[in-house]
Motif scaffolding. Structure first.
Motif, PDB file in Angstrom:
ATOM      1  N   UNK A  71      24.472   9.269 -12.472  1.00 35.27           N
ATOM      2  CA  UNK A  71      23.916  10.350 -13.281  1.00 35.27           C
ATOM      3  C   UNK A  71      23.592   9.841 -14.686  1.00 35.27           C
ATOM      4  N   UNK A  72      22.821  10.648 -15.406  1.00 38.01           N
ATOM      5  CA  UNK A  72      22.568  10.388 -16.818  1.00 38.01           C
ATOM      6  C   UNK A  72      21.894   9.067 -17.106  1.00 38.01           C
ATOM      7  N   UNK A  73      22.239   8.492 -18.250  1.00 36.96           N
ATOM      8  CA  UNK A  73      21.573   7.279 -18.705  1.00 36.96           C
ATOM      9  C   UNK A  73      21.888   6.072 -17.827  1.00 36.96           C
ATOM     10  N   UNK A  74      23.048   6.042 -17.195  1.00 36.69           N
ATOM     11  CA  UNK A  74      23.370   4.917 -16.314  1.00 36.69           C
ATOM     12  C   UNK A  74      22.465   4.922 -15.074  1.00 36.69           C
ATOM     13  N   UNK A  96      28.026  -1.777 -15.924  1.00 35.79           N
ATOM     14  CA  UNK A  96      28.620  -2.539 -14.820  1.00 35.79           C
ATOM     15  C   UNK A  96      29.647  -1.690 -14.067  1.00 35.79           C
ATOM     16  N   UNK A  97      30.482  -0.994 -14.809  1.00 38.16           N
ATOM     17  CA  UNK A  97      31.495  -0.140 -14.200  1.00 38.16           C
ATOM     18  C   UNK A  97      30.851   1.022 -13.451  1.00 38.16           C
ATOM     19  N   UNK A  98      29.826   1.633 -14.049  1.00 40.58           N
ATOM     20  CA  UNK A  98      29.155   2.770 -13.416  1.00 40.58           C
ATOM     21  C   UNK A  98      28.530   2.371 -12.081  1.00 40.58           C
ATOM     22  N   UNK A  99      27.967   1.174 -12.015  1.00 40.85           N
ATOM     23  CA  UNK A  99      27.354   0.698 -10.771  1.00 40.85           C
ATOM     24  C   UNK A  99      28.424   0.411  -9.721  1.00 40.85           C
ATOM     25  N   UNK A 153       9.040  10.915 -16.711  1.00 39.20           N
ATOM     26  CA  UNK A 153       9.553  12.191 -17.229  1.00 39.20           C
ATOM     27  C   UNK A 153      11.029  12.084 -17.633  1.00 39.20           C
ATOM     28  N   UNK A 154      11.910  11.487 -16.793  1.00 40.84           N
ATOM     29  CA  UNK A 154      13.313  11.328 -17.205  1.00 40.84           C
ATOM     30  C   UNK A 154      13.482  10.489 -18.476  1.00 40.84           C
ATOM     31  N   UNK A 155      12.654   9.438 -18.626  1.00 38.60           N
ATOM     32  CA  UNK A 155      12.753   8.619 -19.834  1.00 38.60           C
ATOM     33  C   UNK A 155      12.336   9.421 -21.065  1.00 38.60           C
ATOM     34  N   UNK A 156      11.264  10.190 -20.936  1.00 39.81           N
ATOM     35  CA  UNK A 156      10.825  11.025 -22.063  1.00 39.81           C
ATOM     36  C   UNK A 156      11.932  12.004 -22.470  1.00 39.81           C
ATOM     37  N   UNK A 157      12.565  12.608 -21.486  1.00 39.09           N
ATOM     38  CA  UNK A 157      13.648  13.554 -21.767  1.00 39.09           C
ATOM     39  C   UNK A 157      14.831  12.840 -22.429  1.00 39.09           C
ATOM     40  N   UNK A 158      15.166  11.667 -21.921  1.00 34.05           N
ATOM     41  CA  UNK A 158      16.257  10.879 -22.492  1.00 34.05           C
ATOM     42  C   UNK A 158      15.949  10.502 -23.939  1.00 34.05           C
ATOM     43  N   UNK A 159      14.712  10.084 -24.211  1.00 36.05           N
ATOM     44  CA  UNK A 159      14.341   9.678 -25.567  1.00 36.05           C
ATOM     45  C   UNK A 159      14.354  10.867 -26.531  1.00 36.05           C
ATOM     46  N   UNK A 160      14.037  12.045 -26.039  1.00 41.97           N
ATOM     47  CA  UNK A 160      14.094  13.239 -26.894  1.00 41.97           C
ATOM     48  C   UNK A 160      15.531  13.482 -27.361  1.00 41.97           C
ATOM     49  N   UNK A 161      16.498  13.296 -26.443  1.00 37.43           N
ATOM     50  CA  UNK A 161      17.907  13.454 -26.799  1.00 37.43           C
ATOM     51  C   UNK A 161      18.362  12.345 -27.751  1.00 37.43           C
ATOM     52  N   UNK A 188      17.329   1.563   1.451  1.00 36.38           N
ATOM     53  CA  UNK A 188      18.236   2.683   1.712  1.00 36.38           C
ATOM     54  C   UNK A 188      19.506   2.561   0.885  1.00 36.38           C
ATOM     55  N   UNK A 189      20.050   1.339   0.781  1.00 38.08           N
ATOM     56  CA  UNK A 189      21.277   1.124   0.014  1.00 38.08           C
ATOM     57  C   UNK A 189      21.036   1.327  -1.479  1.00 38.08           C
ATOM     58  N   UNK A 190      19.877   0.865  -1.969  1.00 38.83           N
ATOM     59  CA  UNK A 190      19.541   1.064  -3.381  1.00 38.83           C
ATOM     60  C   UNK A 190      19.528   2.554  -3.706  1.00 38.83           C
ATOM     61  N   UNK A 191      18.853   3.317  -2.864  1.00 42.29           N
ATOM     62  CA  UNK A 191      18.755   4.764  -3.099  1.00 42.29           C
ATOM     63  C   UNK A 191      20.129   5.440  -3.026  1.00 42.29           C
ATOM     64  N   UNK A 192      20.970   4.944  -2.134  1.00 40.51           N
ATOM     65  CA  UNK A 192      22.307   5.523  -2.000  1.00 40.51           C
ATOM     66  C   UNK A 192      23.132   5.316  -3.263  1.00 40.51           C
ATOM     67  N   UNK A 193      23.031   4.118  -3.844  1.00 47.49           N
ATOM     68  CA  UNK A 193      23.766   3.840  -5.085  1.00 47.49           C
ATOM     69  C   UNK A 193      23.234   4.705  -6.224  1.00 47.49           C
ATOM     70  N   UNK A 194      21.901   4.735  -6.382  1.00 46.43           N
ATOM     71  CA  UNK A 194      21.295   5.490  -7.478  1.00 46.43           C
ATOM     72  C   UNK A 194      21.587   6.980  -7.348  1.00 46.43           C
ATOM     73  N   UNK A 195      21.607   7.486  -6.120  1.00 42.93           N
ATOM     74  CA  UNK A 195      21.900   8.904  -5.881  1.00 42.93           C
ATOM     75  C   UNK A 195      23.286   9.278  -6.393  1.00 42.93           C
TER      76      UNK A 195
END
Length: 332
Positions: free
Chosen positions: A133-136, A261-264, A189-197, A123-130
């Protein structure tokens, strides 16, 4: 010095300064760039501590004095002391070709104390990731979903992502070993989109006569054109270019570790997680949650890239009911 060292090859590389010779020897051993920088810094500190005396004029007495300084004055940790010791011994053996009589060294390599890793709940992992945004966010998902160390994630290259087989290949991980771990279906899918950019940015760099990336080891000599090829580019490239001082080549490196590190930290604070959360916390959580889900410890060991299963065993101590699922006598 005579009684404490044995000169096994006194001829230095001609025409190069000591630290340049030292750097060359580190690269010959194919150590990582991070280790190279750390070793050079420790040797520089060792020389400065002794008022710029040449290491060839010094020996075990001066080494002991320097390490004592680290322990007493700087309160250096066990890992820091070990780094300094390894760097200095590497200098004497591989650059100065002086074999120190280590029986005369009065320090003992410090051992790291055992630490229980800091782990988040699912639950805590998901809360942090939520709250990212973006590449971080994507990098954090990879560290948690695949068990990568921070620098392993940063050093990923396009060719290391195997979409067809749903796996990530980690080259030259800790200890110099390669390994294979899973690529979570949810982030394909997110990685593919990121790599396209990322590819669009790389193509702009190429159009400007740039597009170079630092190659591992001596592969730039073996494959002279590879440094501009798409497959060798970093998955998470830095937003700015830099010019390599040694060659004068302008390249694009990977994102600096302080950025993720800062983003996390910010995401954990926003999620109101009252624990110390770092990138490595997600690797710890990856291992613990796999064991909680009943996966074999040997499988987890391979995915983490641990050489000894004892290292992996530490995660059995942070399972919800402790090691070996022992139930507290206080509970009914």
């Amino acid at each position: 010095m005579v009684e404490t060292t044995k000169n096994i090859n006194s001829s230095p590389q001609k025409g190069k300064k000591l630290l340049e010779q030292f750097r060359d020897n580190i690269r010959l051993k194919q150590y990582s760039y991070r280790t190279e920088k750390t070793y050079i810094e420790w040797v520089r500190e060792y020389i400065l501590f002794h008022n710029k005396r040449h290491p060839r004029e010094m020996g075990v007495t001066e080494i002991n004095q320097f390490i004592t300084h680290l322990v007493v004055d700087r309160k250096a940790s066990a890992s820091t002391q070990n780094q300094a010791i390894s760097a200095i011994l590497f200098l004497y053996r591989n650059t100065l070709h002086i074999e120190l009589d280590q029986s005369s060294l009065n320090f003992i390599r410090p051992k790291k104390g055992k630490r229980v890793p800091n782990v988040l709940s699912i639950k805590e992992v998901r809360a942090v990731i939520t709250n990212m945004t973006g590449q971080y966010k994507l990098m954090t998902q990879i560290m948690y979903g695949s068990g990568l160390r921070l620098m392993e994630c940063l050093r990923l290259r396009v060719k290391d992502i195997d979409f067809e087989n749903h796996r990530i290949i980690v080259y030259d991980g800790k200890g110099g070993d390669d390994r294979v771990t899973m690529l979570p279906d949810s982030i394909i899918a997110p990685i593919r989109q990121h790599l396209a950019q990322t590819k669009a940015t790389h193509q702009k760099d190429l159009a400007a006569g740039l597009g170079s990336v630092q190659m591992p080891f001596a592969l730039d000599k073996k494959y002279p054109a590879a440094h501009q090829q798409w497959i060798w580019q970093f998955v998470f490239p830095a937003p700015t270019l830099y010019t390599e001082p040694e060659t004068g080549i302008t390249r694009r490196h990977h994102i600096h570790e302080t950025a993720i590190q800062k983003a996390i930290r910010v995401a954990a604070k926003t999620a109101k997680i009252e624990k110390r959360v770092t990138p490595h916390t997600f690797r710890h959580s990856f291992a613990t949650h796999l064991l909680q889900n009943g996966y074999d410890i040997r499988t987890v060991q391979e995915l983490l890239g641990h050489k000894d299963v004892k290292t992996t065993m530490i995660y059995t101590h942070v399972l919800q009911r402790g090691a070996n699922a022992v139930k507290s006598p206080l509970d009914p």
